[in-house]
Design an enzyme around this catalytic site. Sequence first.
Site, PDB file in Angstrom:
ATOM      1  N   TYR A 104       0.838  -1.208   0.000  1.00 17.82           N
ATOM      2  CA  TYR A 104       0.000   0.000   0.000  1.00 17.82           C
ATOM      3  C   TYR A 104       0.872   1.258   0.000  1.00 17.82           C
ATOM      4  CZ  TYR A 104      -3.679   3.133   1.962  1.00 17.82           C
ATOM      5  OH  TYR A 104      -4.569   4.152   2.194  1.00 17.82           O
ATOM      6  N   LYS A 115       0.562   3.972  -3.017  1.00 17.17           N
ATOM      7  CA  LYS A 115       0.170   5.369  -2.741  1.00 17.17           C
ATOM      8  C   LYS A 115       1.315   6.331  -3.056  1.00 17.17           C
ATOM      9  CE  LYS A 115      -4.078   4.660  -1.243  1.00 17.17           C
ATOM     10  NZ  LYS A 115      -5.246   5.137  -1.994  1.00 17.17           N
TER      11      LYS A 115
END
Length: 289
Positions: free
Chosen positions: A163, A167
């Site tokens: 993640y 991101k």
Amino acid sequence: MADSKVGIVTGAASGMGMALAKHFAAQGWRLALWDVNTKVGEELARELGPNTFFVQCDVSSYDSQARAYLATWQKFGRIDALLANAGIVERSSIFIFKYRSNKVEDVPPAPNLACTDVDWKGVLYGVQLAIHFMRHNPGKPGGKIVVTASNAAIHPHASYPEYNGAKAAVVQLVRGVAEVLKIKENILINCVCPGIVHTSIMPPEMVAAVSAESLTPLDTITRAYAGCLADDDTRSGVILECSGTQISDIEHERLTFKNGVPSVRSVTVWDPLFKQIHGEPSELPSAIL
Ligand SMILES: NC(=O)c1ccc[n+]([C@@H]2O[C@H](COP(=O)([O-])OP(=O)(O)OC[C@H]3O[C@@H](n4cnc5c(N)ncnc54)[C@H](O)[C@@H]3O)[C@@H](O)[C@H]2O)c1
């Protein structure tokens, strides 16, 4: 209402996306609510009234997004803003702790990279398609894009390695395309990086374990989006840390180059290469011709 703004909200059936949908619907926007969760998405569209409609869309699929863009275009005849908000956390562990006792020839299975597909590829697909559709906006071509990244994009943490990367990629995408999109397409693109927001992506036990002042209210996120989407806001390539009630532009905290000119040169656009990849010169004032 016929001349009101048209926006796409991805991940509209929960959390921040739902809050964004409610906020912009109340501001008179016409909205396409995209999500994989058809039941809740359709209920929300009914609740928000005839200026909104739900589109079943899996943002990790280019074809699904292309169909959803076309449905939105056919419904409203323009697209002023993409609120690229849908996201998930990783579905498997890169640490493979549970395979520690495997024999060397017993290679663990490939990781499930759904998080990369939704959070990173989904944004790439959405931005490329936004460029295409916003070129066709009647009157003045162009529009605005706001993407939901995360504080984890800037300050990675060990719970979500994939993640963090997805991101961070989104943040660098926004920084990397902003100038060209502004000059060549009249598209402004910015990024919202939330702290911990009480939504279904967060385990309730974790929310309970966090002190109240460390939680970010949904209102902070909608204010950050509303700021970027305001008519008089001409910012682009801005990364907004949204923490508690505070919205901070962290662009000025970009890392400086330790070796000056040689390092700066390595990331300055050389227009022949830009043209080789993209088919025309960048038009960036800083480009080396
Ligand atoms: N909640 C937090 O603390 C936090 C912090 C930083 C960043 N974020 C980011 O904020 C965004 C919104 O998350 P949230 O907290 O509202 O979570 P949420 O789980 O409440 O909402 C996410 C929504 O995205 C939808 N979705 C998931 N996969 C999809 C797909 N493939 N295509 C279309 N829709 C899909 C889900 O159905 C859901 O409706 C995400 O990008 C998330 O990574 C959340």
